[in-house]
Enzyme design. Structure first.
Site, short mmCIF file in Angstrom:
data_model
loop_
_atom_site.label_atom_id
_atom_site.label_comp_id
_atom_site.label_asym_id
_atom_site.label_seq_id
_atom_site.Cartn_x
_atom_site.Cartn_y
_atom_site.Cartn_z
CD GLU A 39 -37.14 -30.97 15.56
OE1 GLU A 39 -35.44 -31.55 16.02
OE2 GLU A 39 -37.45 -31.81 16.37
CG ASP B 156 -35.75 -30.04 19.24
OD1 ASP B 156 -35.19 -28.93 19.49
OD2 ASP B 156 -36.97 -29.17 19.52
CG ASP C 25 -38.67 -32.84 21.45
OD1 ASP C 25 -38.25 -32.93 20.74
OD2 ASP C 25 -39.46 -31.33 21.58
CG ASP D 270 -42.61 -34.23 17.92
OD1 ASP D 270 -42.61 -35.37 17.91
OD2 ASP D 270 -42.90 -33.77 17.85
#
Ligand code: 0RA
Length: 638
Positions: free
Chosen positions: A427, A500, A502, A504
């Site tokens: 990503e 990641d 997180d 997103d």
């Protein structure tokens, strides 16, 4: 007198052998010794309570997980029978708890309907428990017996009296840690999900789950049964009509179906057999699908919406945007195997098809404007499918011609043997940069994807194919997609999603999993798809640097360091981009150190379901979902 003692001994030995068989081969009775099997212990007992509910004898079930990981299941059913068993000369309660397959032998006429693994039930749980205690409320008395590793510690005893009307069973057990060795235990969310489904398909029962470890509690009760279930599934979608509910009993088989079309493009139909979510479908699901295709085609012809020259709608055309539940209750359900939950009873297909064809056809006749809306949707879907087929053929033909042109952003590896190669889907450009520098370019290829790839729910197949990010993904993999998928073209044996840790990152992973699930499913079936596990923290103490991958690991390590009077510094990695190339290689890409989670079809199906919610047009539930689930992204392998 002596005779009786001998026969009791013989019986005793038989019981011990039975219990020993369960303890030797837990896999045969609860599906293994892992965390899934651990949850299965609870389901086995709850299934018995659900049976009482299905027999109309129980409307309240509670499950309490204690701080010490013991579990208490309480129901207000008839209570396990306690009369002395004529042959075995012990309380029926003892027989039920210590003999395999003792479930259905008591109580005339009632059969075990819920479909626990082999229906072995309480005795298997008892055998696999360090200790187990049962209290039965029956005949105005409270009966009690305690077991250790399945062995009764004393005969059944009366320990109190209650009003005659108060009946039920209370089962408590602590799983045997010498058998279930993993360090994970009951998950509130996993249990809640199962109980929610059970409550939906067992109308009017209240199922309560209490977790004393975390002070959490949730209660399920759905007056509307599976119609409520469909409403719940469609809570973030725009619907075309009210829920259609069809119910009938044929040859002792109870059939219930609830259906509602929405403006979505995907199908969400779930099938249950005896309250068990049969994720692999089976004859009940096939019956439902065939009935819908047939009744919609019949209706469209009868009302001249389809002309003689028009082809019939395909099954896919009639299922777009459909949300539905089929739930059957069968006295003798046959499942394909222990783990894959698929219903096999052939007669069920005929009955479900018959009931749904009749029911849905008459619904359309009585609601002609809704019928037209549904058929309009089928028409659009048929046209889009034809267009998509053309577009896909074009892409496939093009990609055959351009098979040498790999996407510009792809940093390919030098190895050509797909047995040895890996593709990292990364990503963002900055993480992509680190991965490109950190990788072993001999066998690891990197494909950076920018931003959210796309919205596969709202965008249709033809549009998806034109999305730039997806195009590069498809051509990098070399397999084609959908019906044109061909595994032999696969250029990388391992496809690793690296995002990641997180919100997103979890969103993008859901998007990718959904894409693979819908258009490249064999990749998942054959075990080619993985998820990378980047570390959450770097802990530096003295000269040592330790990467940690979970919050628990972090707590443990810090405790150790500080216990020895040490000092440490903590760096949190919010994104892959924060790691330098060497670190990324060391922690996440080097086969010697890394952990990869293999994606199984259930993970992907779960992502697919989640996806509808993430992509729904109604924003508030989506925010809430992301917020409550962002912390759980590391648990994909359960
Ligand atoms: C055997 C026969 C009957 C009920 C049960 C077992 C039973 C088992 C469990 C386990 C947990 N809760 C339960 N509730 C009932 C039928 C009893 C009758 O006919 O009276």
């Amino acid at each position: 007198m002596a005779k009786q003692a001998v026969s009791y001994n013989a019986n005793d030995i038989q019981v011990l052998e039975g219990l020993e068989a369960v303890r030797r081969r837990p896999g045969m009775y609860v599906g293994g010794t892992d965390i899934k099997a651990l949850h299965h212990l609870i389901y086995e007992v709850v299934d018995n309570s659900i049976d009482e509910a299905l027999a109309g004898e129980c409307d309240n079930i509670s499950v309490v997980i204690d701080k010490d990981e013991s579990v208490t299941i309480t129901d207000n059913g008839r209570g396990i029978p306690v009369d002395i068993h004529p042959e075995k000369k012990v309380s029926a309660l003892e027989v039920v708890m210590t003999t395999l397959h003792a479930g259905g032998k008591f109580g005339g006429g009632s059969y075990k309907v819920s479909g626990g693994l082999h229906g072995v039930g309480s005795s298997a749980v008892n055998a696999l428990s360090e200790w187990c205690e049962v209290k039965v409320y029956r005949n105005g008395k409270i009966y009690h017996q305690r077991y250790e590793k399945g062995i009764p510690q004393a005969p059944v005893k009366v320990i109190g009296s209650v009003p005659k009307t108060q009946t039920g069973t209370v089962t408590s057990f602590r799983y045997d840690p010498t058998i279930f060795k993993g360090d994970e235990t009951y998950k509130f969310e996993t249990l809640a999900q199962r109980f929610r489904e059970m409550a939906f398909v067992t109308r009017a029962v209240t199922l309560k789950l209490v977790d004393e470890r975390e002070d959490k509690e949730i209660s399920f009760h759905f007056e509307g049964g599976i119609s409520s279930f469909v409403k719940y599934l469609n809570r973030n979608r725009d619907t075309l009509h009210d829920v259609v509910y069809i119910e009938k009993e044929i040859e002792d088989i109870g059939i219930e179906v609830a259906l509602q079309y929405t403006d979505a493009y995907s199908e969400s139909v779930y099938a249950f057999a005896n309250t068990i979510n049969t994720i692999d479908g089976g004859t009940h699901l096939t019956g439902l699908r065939m009935a819908l295709t047939r009744s919609i085609n019949d209706y469209a012809r009868k009302n001249s919406i389809l002309k003689d020259s028009d082809p019939n709608f395909s099954g896919d055309d009639t299922r777009e945007g459909l949300t539905g539940i089929v739930s059957i209750k069968h006295p003798d359900p046959q499942f394909e195997s222990q783990t894959k939950v698929k219903l096999m009873n052939a007669e069920v297909q005929t009955y479900v098809q018959q009931v749904v064809s009749e029911g849905f056809f008459s619904f359309m006749e009585q609601n002609s404007s809704t019928a037209r809306k549904i058929i309009q949707k089928c028409l659009t879907s048929a046209r889009a499918r034809a267009a998509a087929r053309k577009a896909r053929d074009l892409v496939i033909r093009k990609s055959a011609l351009e098979s040498m042109t790999l996407p510009g952003k792809l940093a390919d590896c030098s190895e050509r043997d797909p047995q040895k190669t890996e593709l990292y889907i990364v990503e963002g450009d900055s993480a992509g940069g680190s991965a490109k520098q950190g990788r072993d370019r001999h066998f690891q290829a990197i494909l950076p994807l920018r931003g959210k790839i796309l919205n596969t729910e709202r965008a249709r197949l033809d549009k998806i194919l034109n999305n730039r990010e997806v195009k590069s993904l498809i051509s990098a993999l070399g397999t084609g997609i959908g019906e044109g998928f061909d595994l032999s073209g696969l250029r990388y044996g391992r496809i690793v999603i690296m995002t990641d840790a997180d919100v997103d990152g979890s969103h993008i992973r859901t998007l990718l999993l959904t894409f693979f699930f819908r258009y490249m499913q064999p990749l998942i079936d054959e075990g080619h798809l993985y998820i990378a596990q980047p570390p959450l923290y770097l802990i530096t103490h003295g000269r040592e640097k330790d990467y940690v991958y979970t919050e628990e690991e972090r707590e443990k390590l810090i405790k150790e360091i500080t216990k020895n009077g040490g000092r440490f510094s903590l760096q949190r990695y919010k994104g892959l981009g924060e790691m330098n190339p060497d670190q990324l290689w060391e922690t996440t890409m080097n086969p010697e150190n890394r952990t990869l989670l293999v994606v199984n079809i259930e993970d992907a199906a779960e992502a697919d379901r989640t996806f509808d919610m993430l992509m729904g047009s109604k924003v508030p539930p989506r925010r809430r979902f992301i917020q409550t689930h962002a912390k759980e992204v590391r648990n994909l392998d359960v």
